[in-house]
Design a protein around this motif. Structure first.
Motif, short mmCIF file in Angstrom:
data_model
loop_
_atom_site.label_atom_id
_atom_site.label_comp_id
_atom_site.label_asym_id
_atom_site.label_seq_id
_atom_site.Cartn_x
_atom_site.Cartn_y
_atom_site.Cartn_z
N ALA A 1 0.81 -1.22 0.00
CA ALA A 1 0.00 0.00 0.00
C ALA A 1 0.85 1.28 0.00
N VAL A 2 2.13 1.16 0.31
CA VAL A 2 3.00 2.34 0.37
C VAL A 2 3.32 2.81 -1.04
N PRO A 3 3.07 4.09 -1.36
CA PRO A 3 3.46 4.61 -2.68
C PRO A 3 4.99 4.60 -2.81
N VAL A 4 5.49 3.87 -3.77
CA VAL A 4 6.94 3.68 -3.94
C VAL A 4 7.64 5.02 -4.18
N ALA A 5 6.98 5.95 -4.82
CA ALA A 5 7.60 7.25 -5.11
C ALA A 5 7.91 8.04 -3.84
N THR A 6 7.25 7.73 -2.73
CA THR A 6 7.49 8.45 -1.48
C THR A 6 8.67 7.90 -0.70
N LEU A 7 9.24 6.79 -1.14
CA LEU A 7 10.34 6.14 -0.42
C LEU A 7 11.69 6.75 -0.77
N ARG A 8 12.56 6.80 0.21
CA ARG A 8 13.92 7.31 0.01
C ARG A 8 14.70 6.40 -0.93
#
Length: 193
Positions: A98-105
């Protein structure tokens, strides 16, 4: 009157040619001897840089994952470093997806960090990518941080259920080593497909 010896020019030429051949042979022999000596010195020096037998023995490790219950993790040792093997629950898998990959470091999906058809098995090195501390969260009762994965007590890095960095100074996700499933209950870490 004394007679001057007569020197045959062909004898002098042959003697000079013979001397040249002897000198060439001695030069080649000396250089060859030095080359063999250099090899005799260099080979052991280079050979001592090879990994020792105990390191080669730890190049791969086979783990039995049959007894790891859903939601649990184990710590193992791989190449003298901690290794985390986590059996993810359906809820943990859903949270990671569910985590948007674009928001990950360090953007990676759970599918990129697990093997196809085995999203419930997450295998990572247990070394924080900030300064090399061992994160908590693999053993029963250890804090898992605010994202439910791992928490590094040294500087506060928090990892999610897919062992991806979400908060803190760590620059990268926990490393996923090469591994292969040898059967439904056995995994070999360090082996390449």
């Amino acid at each position: 009157m004394a007679e001057t010896p007569v020197i045959d020019s062909s004898d002098a030429a042959i003697e000079g040619e013979t001397e040249l051949r002897r000198r060439d042979f001695l030069n080649i022999a000396a250089i060859s001897f030095a080359g063999v000596g250099a090899v005799a010195v260099v080979v052991p020096l280079i050979n001592q840089m090879n990994p020792s037998a105990d390191v080669l023995a730890e190049a791969t490790v086979e783990l039995d994952i049959a007894k790891i219950a859903e939601g649990q993790a184990i710590k193992a040792i791989y190449r003298k470093q901690p290794l985390f093997v986590r059996h993810l629950t359906a809820k943990e898998i859903a949270e990671a997806n569910a985590v948007p990959v674009a928001t990950l470091r360090d953007p990676q999906t759970l599918a990129q960090r697990t093997k196809p058809g085995k999203p419930e098995w997450l295998i990572t090195m247990g070394v924080c990518t900030h300064l090399g501390c061992v994160p908590l969260g693999a053993a029963e009762g250890e804090p898992r941080g605010e994202f439910g994965g791992y928490f590094c007590p040294c500087h506060g890095s928090s990892y999610d259920t897919a062992a991806r960095i979400r908060k803190g100074p760590a620059p990268k996700n926990l490393e996923v080593p090469d591994y292969v499933f040898r059967s439904a209950t056995a995994v070999e870490v360090g082996a390449k497909v």
